[in-house]
Motif scaffolding. Structure first.
Motif, PDB file in Angstrom:
ATOM      1  N   UNK A 192      37.154  43.026  41.475  1.00  0.00           N
ATOM      2  CA  UNK A 192      37.034  44.420  41.026  1.00  0.00           C
ATOM      3  C   UNK A 192      37.908  45.367  41.843  1.00  0.00           C
ATOM      4  N   UNK A 193      38.195  45.012  43.090  1.00  0.00           N
ATOM      5  CA  UNK A 193      38.928  45.922  43.977  1.00  0.00           C
ATOM      6  C   UNK A 193      40.304  46.261  43.413  1.00  0.00           C
ATOM      7  N   UNK A 194      40.614  47.532  43.352  1.00  0.00           N
ATOM      8  CA  UNK A 194      41.872  47.968  42.736  1.00  0.00           C
ATOM      9  C   UNK A 194      42.979  48.248  43.753  1.00  0.00           C
ATOM     10  N   UNK A 195      42.665  48.214  45.019  1.00  0.00           N
ATOM     11  CA  UNK A 195      43.686  48.524  46.031  1.00  0.00           C
ATOM     12  C   UNK A 195      43.977  47.334  46.935  1.00  0.00           C
TER      13      UNK A 195
ATOM     14  N   UNK B 258      43.764  40.462  42.862  1.00  0.00           N
ATOM     15  CA  UNK B 258      42.718  40.887  41.939  1.00  0.00           C
ATOM     16  C   UNK B 258      43.255  41.561  40.693  1.00  0.00           C
ATOM     17  N   UNK B 259      42.643  42.692  40.332  1.00  0.00           N
ATOM     18  CA  UNK B 259      43.021  43.409  39.116  1.00  0.00           C
ATOM     19  C   UNK B 259      44.486  43.815  39.145  1.00  0.00           C
ATOM     20  N   UNK B 260      44.959  44.295  40.279  1.00  0.00           N
ATOM     21  CA  UNK B 260      46.360  44.734  40.353  1.00  0.00           C
ATOM     22  C   UNK B 260      47.325  43.589  40.041  1.00  0.00           C
ATOM     23  N   UNK B 261      46.960  42.384  40.456  1.00  0.00           N
ATOM     24  CA  UNK B 261      47.796  41.215  40.142  1.00  0.00           C
ATOM     25  C   UNK B 261      47.842  40.982  38.636  1.00  0.00           C
ATOM     26  N   UNK B 262      46.694  41.099  37.958  1.00  0.00           N
ATOM     27  CA  UNK B 262      46.636  40.885  36.514  1.00  0.00           C
ATOM     28  C   UNK B 262      47.421  41.957  35.765  1.00  0.00           C
TER      29      UNK B 262
ATOM     30  N   UNK C  71      35.892  47.855  34.902  1.00  0.00           N
ATOM     31  CA  UNK C  71      37.121  48.138  35.646  1.00  0.00           C
ATOM     32  C   UNK C  71      38.322  47.471  34.970  1.00  0.00           C
ATOM     33  N   UNK C  72      38.162  46.259  34.496  1.00  0.00           N
ATOM     34  CA  UNK C  72      39.243  45.596  33.763  1.00  0.00           C
ATOM     35  C   UNK C  72      39.581  46.367  32.490  1.00  0.00           C
ATOM     36  N   UNK C  73      38.560  46.866  31.787  1.00  0.00           N
ATOM     37  CA  UNK C  73      38.799  47.670  30.587  1.00  0.00           C
ATOM     38  C   UNK C  73      39.566  48.939  30.913  1.00  0.00           C
TER      39      UNK C  73
ATOM     40  N   UNK D 217      44.893  53.376  34.376  1.00  0.00           N
ATOM     41  CA  UNK D 217      43.784  53.929  33.594  1.00  0.00           C
ATOM     42  C   UNK D 217      43.830  55.448  33.518  1.00  0.00           C
ATOM     43  N   UNK D 218      43.562  55.947  32.321  1.00  0.00           N
ATOM     44  CA  UNK D 218      43.374  57.377  32.135  1.00  0.00           C
ATOM     45  C   UNK D 218      41.882  57.631  32.037  1.00  0.00           C
TER      46      UNK D 218
END
Length: 850
Positions: A383-386, A398-402, A449-451, A809-810
């Motif tokens: 879930x971590x975005x940073x 994590x998410x940033x990689x995807x 968070x992915x959405x 994300x907006x």
């Protein structure tokens, strides 16, 4: 000196304890007694099997022994260090015209109940394990009520030994004996008729074999479940089984038409039993109980009697399981919702070929050393975005990689725990700081968070799993495919029996619940060939009505025992809205190893007799494990897969050319160039309409495929694409420096007219630096290296460029925040106005002293 003595004494004590622990561990051994009552086998051997390589890893010592007057073979081994393993039983059948050698495998799980004085002891007959020798020597193999014949109740049964005129057979219900009429033998199965029965009662078949003692077997109902009278009375169509919570009461429902009584047990949040309630049976065999009060986070079970024993089970429809995996938990799902949950809409339009799917698991993606230990194996780690790599901040985790990779969806196979219920989130991945039901909230936060980053979540709904014990205890022989009373298993996994209505209800309602509650963007069905055509179509249409962008696809697995009505490779047109993993990779394998095979069917997604897809939207492209290939071959296979028609499915690690157990982000440090190419090709295919053709007829019309020697070329002409002419060139590892002549680009004046780009062949992608930024005329001769992958275009139509939406994300409109800001603004305005009025309007005039 005294301190030194104390240190030495303490050290010796610790060493002694450690050695004692090792000796105690080494004392543990395993004994398995094999019973062959008919003496029809010889050369009997037993061994452990490595599930990874399917090779024996330990062989047992064996000897013939007599136990309880029974002749057996005892297999024994010591120094055991496993909890679960596969065993292989090998024997030769000697009571046949031609003796044959047979191998059977089965699973063993070490259970403390089977342990006596540091020895785990089991009894084995055929491939079934027993706890005692008494259970082992039951000469009644199977007994069940058969479908009624001309209004008569029929029982069929099998025995190890033949019965004779002297054999006494009795059918009992409690202390009552039922009449037995017309005993007959067909093949290896006996039949007899009896009086009308009540399915809520248990019937015991007792056979006196005289010299072989008296044996008994509870008669099952396996063949009555699909009888019209049973289905009409008990088929339930609701989707509300389980615990349905509100702040004022909770209603519990469970389907169990064979039972007379069921008790609901309520436990405290720490697992202490508080109260019990008798469930009330209503229509269709559904037991129900409404318990007043707020039961949030309380735990619960159901208990009942079956075959003379009391069982306490976890609700197979539980939406949450206690942290010790012993009870269901009553939850308020709304409390687990993140802020603005379900408020994001993916930019994905719903056409399958627009998707790029990434298959992974929480375990695979969250175990790299770069992830802090307290976050490893958790939903939160993803879930971590940073999050960035500790050795290189440019490497995203994590998410940033995807997001950086450019995928549209991620398929996760382990976010729910199917051990006791198919609806419960996997407690294994919640943060370890709390025993409260946190996993649901943490999983929803991950999906949300992915959405936010425009990535939809697909869940792999795998029904080829170990048996959910509660289902089998509630309705023996109903939920799973059986053969003579034994659940049919492959590698310890069972098959659901789709012939029974409540199996369809259980699976369909589960999927519907998971999709709605967790905001899933899709479902992957595994194994797809275990699902029935009509069930899948009905399920998909229902989900599509709620979400027009929903994705459903599947992957074939081992063949089911019962294939009637199931999806197979020849009837895929009957499930035309469901995608399927294209299994024809062997042609690509031949391309690398032989250099002669035709890849046309796989790369162009052509339907064949053995793979009858209705359209290209149905074909999903996923490569098998390529770890045995050379690095250059793996890279070329992955490039070809991304650039072929259909829907690309990426396995976690493909982007690093990595096939390890866990996703190791370090690979980007050594596979930087490959990783960059991989991302570039994903982005490229997302902008090219020519790679997202949906119909087989479009491919036939627009694509020219050639396979000459060791080179494959695919030429696509599509005037509705940014690049109206694309050329893919693949060269395998054989005969280096092989030459190719480029074709004439846009071979007619009519095709050249819409172009506003340069009319020559220009390189878009090359895995060889010699061809980067190359410009070539038509009919230019090129020399290709081994495993060369080259992509060129001829002309360009700028008006056909497809823009990729931003992935940052907006934030959606937050009405609560707007209201709060408005109130603050109004408050400030009122304060200012008050000050103004006080000091300038209501201020008293100065007194005149003159």
């Amino acid at each position: 000196m005294r301190t030194l003595k104390l240190i030495i004494t303490t050290s010796l004590l610790l060493i002694g304890l450690f050695v004692g622990f090792l000796l105690r561990a080494q004392d543990e051994s395993l004994e398995i007694y094999y019973f062959d009552p008919l003496n029809q086998y010889e050369d009997i051997q037993l061994s452990f099997v490595s599930t990874a390589k399917n090779e024996p890893i330990i062989t047992f010592e064996s000897e013939v022994v007599t136990l309880n007057s029974l002749k057996m073979v005892r297999f024994s081994t010591t120094h055991i260090s496993f909890e679960k393993a596969q065993l292989k039983l090998t024997y030769t059948k000697i009571k046949e015209e031609m003796p044959t050698t047979v191998e059977e495998t089965f699973e063993i799980v070490l259970n403390e109940e089977y342990k006596r004085d540091s020895v785990y002891r089991y009894y084995l007959r055929n491939n079934k394990l027993f706890q005692t020798a008494v259970e082992l020597n039951n000469d009644i193999l199977y007994a069940t009520f058969d479908k009624p014949t001309f209004g008569s109740v029929v029982i069929k049964f099998k025995t190890l030994h033949p019965i004779s005129d002297l054999t006494k057979i009795t059918l009992k219900e409690g202390e009552n004996e039922l009449p037995i009429e017309d005993i007959r033998l067909h093949g290896d199965t006996y039949f007899f008729n009896t009086d009308e029965i009540d399915i809520k009662k248990e019937y015991l078949l007792v056979i006196d074999f005289l010299e072989l003692e008296i044996k008994s077997y509870y008669v099952r109902y396996d063949f009555l479940y699909d009888d019209g009278s049973f289905m009409g009375k008990y088929n339930y169509f609701g989707n509300d089984l389980g615990a349905n919570y509100s702040e004022t009461s909770t209603t519990f429902k469970i389907w169990a038409p064979l039972l007379k009584n069921i008790t609901l047990n309520i436990y405290s949040t720490i697992g202490e039993k508080e109260s019990s309630y008798a469930m009330i049976e209503g229509n269709f065999g559904v037991f129900e109980r409404r318990v007043p009060g707020n039961l949030k986070n309380k735990e619960y079970t159901f208990s009942f009697e079956r075959y003379g024993k009391t069982h306490e089970i976890i609700d197979p429809n539980a939406k949450y399981i206690s942290h010790d995996n012993k009870r269901g938990v009553i939850i308020n799902p709304l409390e687990a919702n993140p802020r603005n949950y379900k408020s994001y809409s993916l930019t994905f339009k719903g056409t399958y070929v627009d998707a790029v799917i990434y298959e992974a698991s929480i375990e695979k993606m969250t175990n790299d050393f770069s992830i802090p230990n307290n976050y490893k194996n958790t939903f939160y780690a993803l879930t971590r975005t940073n999050a960035t790599h500790p050795l290189d901040s440019e490497i995203k985790l994590g998410i940033n990689h995807l997001v950086d990779l450019g995928i549209t969806h991620i398929t996760l196979n382990d976010i729910f725990d199917s051990t006791n219920s198919l609806k419960a989130p996997n407690n294994k991945y919640k943060l370890k700081s709390s025993s409260k039901p946190k996993a649901m909230g943490e999983l929803k936060t991950l999906i949300h968070k992915l959405n936010e980053y425009d990535i939809g979540v697909i869940y792999e709904f795998n029904i080829n799993r170990p048996v959910i014990e509660a289902l089998e205890l509630l309705m023996p022989g109903y939920y799973y495919e059986h053969l003579d009373g034994n659940i049919i298993k492959n590698d310890g996994n069972a098959n659901f029996n789709f012939n029974n209505h409540m199996v369809e209800n259980y699976l369909s309602s589960t999927i519907s619940y998971l999709v709605d509650e967790y905001n899933l963007a899709g479902i992957k069905l595994s194994p797809l060939n275990h699902f029935k055509v009509d069930v899948v179509n009905e399920m998909y249409q229902s989900l599509l009505n709620d979400n027009s962008k929903f994705i459903m696809y599947g992957e074939f697995g081992l063949e089911p025992h019962n294939k009637t009505g199931k999806i197979n490779k020849t009837n895929l047109r009957n499930v035309s809205l469901v995608g399927v993993i294209d299994t024809r990779f062997k042609t690509l394998n031949n391309f690398f190893n032989e250099g002669t095979a035709d890849l046309r069917e796989y790369l162009l997604k052509e339907p064949t007799i053995n793979f009858q897809t209705a359209n290209i939207n149905q074909t999903f492209n996923k490569l098998p494990n390529l770890s045995s290939y050379k690095e250059s071959e793996r890279a070329q296979a992955l490039y070809m897969n991304l650039l072929s028609f259909g829907v690309p499915v990426i396995k976690a690690g493909d982007e690093f050319n990595d096939y390890g157990e866990y996703l190791t982000y370090d690979y980007r440090l050594t596979q930087w160039n490959f990783h960059r190419n991989f991302k570039d090709l994903i982005k490229f295919r997302q902008t090219q309409k020519s790679l997202k053709l949906e119909e087989h007829s479009d491919v036939k019309k627009m694509v020219l495929y050639k396979h000459e020697g060791n080179i494959i070329t695919i030429q696509i002409t599509n005037l509705d694409n940014q690049y109206p002419e694309l050329l893919f060139i693949y060269k395998n590892k054989f005969t280096s420096n092989e030459k190719i002549i480029l074709p004439v680009g846009l071979d007619t004046e009519e095709k050249r007219k819409p172009n506003d780009g340069s009319l020559d062949w220009r390189t878009i992608f090359s895995n060889d630096y010699n061809y980067v930024d190359g410009i070539y005329e038509s009919e230019h001769e090129m020399s290709l290296n081994n495993n060369q992958t080259l992509l060129l275009h001829f002309g360009e139509i700028s008006g056909k460029i497809v823009e990729i939406p931003p992935r940052i994300p907006e934030k959606p409109q937050d009405n609560t925040g707007i209201l709060l800001k408005s109130l603050i603004f109004v408050g400030i305005a009122m304060v200012v106005a008050g000050i103004f009025v006080t000091y300038f309007i209501l201020k008293p005039p100065k007194e005149n002293n003159s």
